[in-house]
Design a protein around this motif. Structure first.
Motif, mmCIF file in Angstrom:
data_model
loop_
_atom_site.group_PDB
_atom_site.id
_atom_site.type_symbol
_atom_site.label_atom_id
_atom_site.label_comp_id
_atom_site.label_asym_id
_atom_site.label_seq_id
_atom_site.Cartn_x
_atom_site.Cartn_y
_atom_site.Cartn_z
ATOM 1 N N GLN A 1 -10.833 -13.917 -25.885
ATOM 2 C CA GLN A 1 -9.608 -13.945 -25.148
ATOM 3 C C GLN A 1 -8.383 -13.965 -26.082
ATOM 4 O O GLN A 1 -7.262 -13.599 -25.598
ATOM 5 N N LYS A 2 -8.201 -14.618 -27.133
ATOM 6 C CA LYS A 2 -7.267 -14.582 -28.108
ATOM 7 C C LYS A 2 -6.786 -13.217 -28.496
ATOM 8 O O LYS A 2 -5.650 -12.893 -28.892
ATOM 9 N N ILE B 1 -5.948 -10.726 -26.456
ATOM 10 C CA ILE B 1 -5.351 -10.401 -25.289
ATOM 11 C C ILE B 1 -3.766 -9.970 -25.806
ATOM 12 O O ILE B 1 -3.179 -8.995 -25.435
ATOM 13 N N PHE B 2 -3.313 -11.089 -26.722
ATOM 14 C CA PHE B 2 -2.117 -10.775 -27.333
ATOM 15 C C PHE B 2 -1.968 -9.391 -28.072
ATOM 16 O O PHE B 2 -0.818 -8.896 -27.735
ATOM 17 N N GLU B 3 -2.772 -9.124 -28.635
ATOM 18 C CA GLU B 3 -2.750 -7.827 -29.548
ATOM 19 C C GLU B 3 -2.839 -6.574 -28.553
ATOM 20 O O GLU B 3 -2.047 -5.824 -28.637
ATOM 21 N N ALA B 4 -3.826 -6.854 -27.730
ATOM 22 C CA ALA B 4 -3.713 -5.745 -26.522
ATOM 23 C C ALA B 4 -2.446 -5.605 -25.693
ATOM 24 O O ALA B 4 -2.258 -4.532 -25.253
ATOM 25 N N LEU B 5 -2.031 -6.516 -25.289
ATOM 26 C CA LEU B 5 -0.594 -6.476 -24.871
ATOM 27 C C LEU B 5 0.375 -5.815 -25.683
ATOM 28 O O LEU B 5 1.245 -4.953 -25.037
ATOM 29 N N ARG C 1 0.445 -25.566 -29.726
ATOM 30 C CA ARG C 1 -0.914 -25.216 -29.979
ATOM 31 C C ARG C 1 -1.317 -24.589 -31.200
ATOM 32 O O ARG C 1 -0.207 -23.737 -31.742
ATOM 33 N N GLU C 2 -2.370 -24.761 -31.937
ATOM 34 C CA GLU C 2 -2.599 -24.130 -33.194
ATOM 35 C C GLU C 2 -2.844 -22.701 -32.699
ATOM 36 O O GLU C 2 -3.850 -22.427 -31.817
ATOM 37 N N VAL C 3 -2.344 -21.612 -33.446
ATOM 38 C CA VAL C 3 -2.523 -20.282 -33.022
ATOM 39 C C VAL C 3 -3.304 -19.644 -34.394
ATOM 40 O O VAL C 3 -2.771 -19.749 -35.333
ATOM 41 N N PRO C 4 -4.459 -18.965 -34.141
ATOM 42 C CA PRO C 4 -5.042 -18.471 -35.354
ATOM 43 C C PRO C 4 -4.228 -17.435 -36.140
ATOM 44 O O PRO C 4 -3.429 -16.804 -35.436
ATOM 45 N N SER C 5 -4.136 -17.498 -37.366
ATOM 46 C CA SER C 5 -3.261 -16.698 -38.467
ATOM 47 C C SER C 5 -3.256 -15.358 -37.899
ATOM 48 O O SER C 5 -2.356 -14.531 -37.993
ATOM 49 N N ASP C 6 -4.564 -14.602 -37.579
ATOM 50 C CA ASP C 6 -4.522 -13.237 -37.133
ATOM 51 C C ASP C 6 -4.045 -12.887 -35.927
ATOM 52 O O ASP C 6 -3.673 -11.751 -35.519
ATOM 53 N N VAL C 7 -3.472 -13.994 -35.266
ATOM 54 C CA VAL C 7 -3.028 -13.517 -33.765
ATOM 55 C C VAL C 7 -1.459 -13.993 -33.760
ATOM 56 O O VAL C 7 -0.642 -13.196 -33.080
ATOM 57 N N GLN C 8 -0.953 -14.812 -34.724
ATOM 58 C CA GLN C 8 0.300 -15.356 -34.742
ATOM 59 C C GLN C 8 1.263 -14.216 -34.517
ATOM 60 O O GLN C 8 2.182 -14.195 -33.692
#
Length: 415
Positions: free
Chosen positions: A76-77, A79-83, A112-119
């Protein structure tokens, strides 16, 4: 008046029409929470999502349908890269350093804490207004992706890629009058160099009394079941109508689709006027003249369908001339430049007492279209004539027009 070709005359006094553009000022939260998004996806993209929650695979498949590019989402995380990728912003996202990404996430209120590869992808998505921070928080928390949220995300990508609605704003926007003014600054006569001649010949042969020339680029791409098309020629009239609708508590998306209205000009009306960028009369053949006038179709996509039904009442009360309100002793107040026989239509029979069925016999070519309206009983002759003249297939489109305009078409009454 000396004979002159349509193309040459228009090129002498006009410039090509510019697109009205899309809405830029509606708050993100309002756009993202548009209750018609699911309906839009179903109508234009044939995407129907589950009514409760949407799993990652289903969301990825729907995103693929919109972008025509294969999309894979593992978690699910992602999704941001896909968008970001679907909005063609990947290279931009990669420029975000860890420090900049953290700063932007803080700016948008992400707690919230965001995974580093998603930020960097999330920061970029938020900066691009692909989603609001509240939805980002839900996705980070791995909460189930609700059907409305999934619909809103998909429409956000359709909007970002310019494949959704094409409109200038909402009736209740604080700057809507400015946007209407800016749109009219670019309206002038235009031609497609071919369909004009076909339509003119159809009028000359008495298969049609006139037609409208329009450009595909101006099409509002609204949901038909929520939309009314209102034709007119005056800018101030539209401004007054928009404020009138807002004053009645009605809201709707607005697009102005410019058109050139072409019809036979009778010399009984007076001498042929001098041409302008907005109106001209040309001699098509001996003793046969055609008028070319800049007009527009205002498209309203209503938030509430009950407001769409109310529109007819509003026009008849405040924007239609009749014997009673034009009498010398009448105290009735109408919008500026109201017509005896206003023209508005829907794509479905919204009210069997207020609208009558006709046919729009459309010819389309190279980004342009002509629209000669016809009574049902006269359509066959018009279609045959148009197809003989053009070699193109006529697209029959059912319309439901207001009673006053229907009376105009039938010639049964002047009001």
């Amino acid at each position: 008046m000396k004979k002159i070709t349509m193309v040459a005359a228009i090129l002498c006094v006009t410039a090509l029409l510019f697109s009205a553009g899309i809405n830029e000022g509606q708050p993100l939260q309002n756009q993202f929470a548009d209750q018609s998004n699911a309906e839009y996806l179903d109508h234009y993209f044939q995407i129907t999502l589950p009514s409760d929650s949407v799993d990652i695979a289903t969301f990825a498949e729907a995103l693929t349908q919109i972008t025509n590019t294969p999309v894979e989402i593992q978690e699910q995380k992602d999704i941001f890269e896909a968008l970001v990728d679907a909005a063609d912003l990947t290279e931009l996202a990669l420029t975000y350093s860890s420090e900049k990404a953290a700063t932007r996430l803080s700016f948008h209120g992400i707690s919230r804490e965001v995974p580093s590869d998603v930020q960097k992808y999330l920061a970029c998505a938020l900066d691009a207004s692909l989603l609001p921070s509240s939805v980002a928080e839900e996705i980070i928390s791995n909460a189930p992706l609700s059907s409305p949220t999934a619909s809103n995300l998909l429409m956000s990508i359709a909007n970002a890629n310019g494949i959704s609605r094409n409109y200038i704003g909402n009736v209740q926007d604080s700057d809507i009058l400015m946007r209407i003014s800016n749109s009219f600054d670019h309206y002038t006569l235009f031609t497609d160099n071919n369909l004009d001649a076909i339509g003119a010949e159809a009028v000359k042969r008495k298969a049609s009394t006139g037609y409208n020339l329009k450009r595909d680029a101006d099409d509002a791409q609204f949901i038909p079941s929520r939309t009314i098309q209102y034709g007119h020629s005056d800018e101030t009239h539209l401004k007054q109508l928009v404020v009138l609708l807002a004053s009645e508590g009605m809201n709707a998306k607005l697009q102005i689709e410019p058109k050139v209205s072409i019809y036979e000009y009778l010399l009984d009306w007076g001498p042929v006027p001098e041409p302008s960028p907005y109106y001209m009369v040309l001699e098509n053949s001996e003793d046969f003249y055609l008028a070319y006038a800049v007009e527009y179709d205002a498209k309203f996509e209503f938030e509430k369908k009950e407001d769409l039904l109310k529109f007819d009442q509003i026009i008849n009360a405040y924007a239609k001339k009749n014997d009673e309100n034009q009498a010398k002793d009448s105290n009735a107040a109408l919008l500026r430049d109201s017509w005896w026989q206003p023209l508005y239509s829907t794509n479905f029979n919204a009210d069997t007492e207020a609208y009558q069925e006709i046919v729009d016999c459309i010819l389309m070519e190279n980004g342009y279209s002509i629209h000669p309206f016809s009574l049902i009983e006269n359509k066959n002759n018009l279609i045959i004539t148009l197809e003989e003249l053009s070699g193109l297939e006529v697209q029959e489109h059912t319309l439901f027009v207001n009673n006053a305009f229907y009376r105009y078409l039938t010639g049964s009454d002047y009001q």
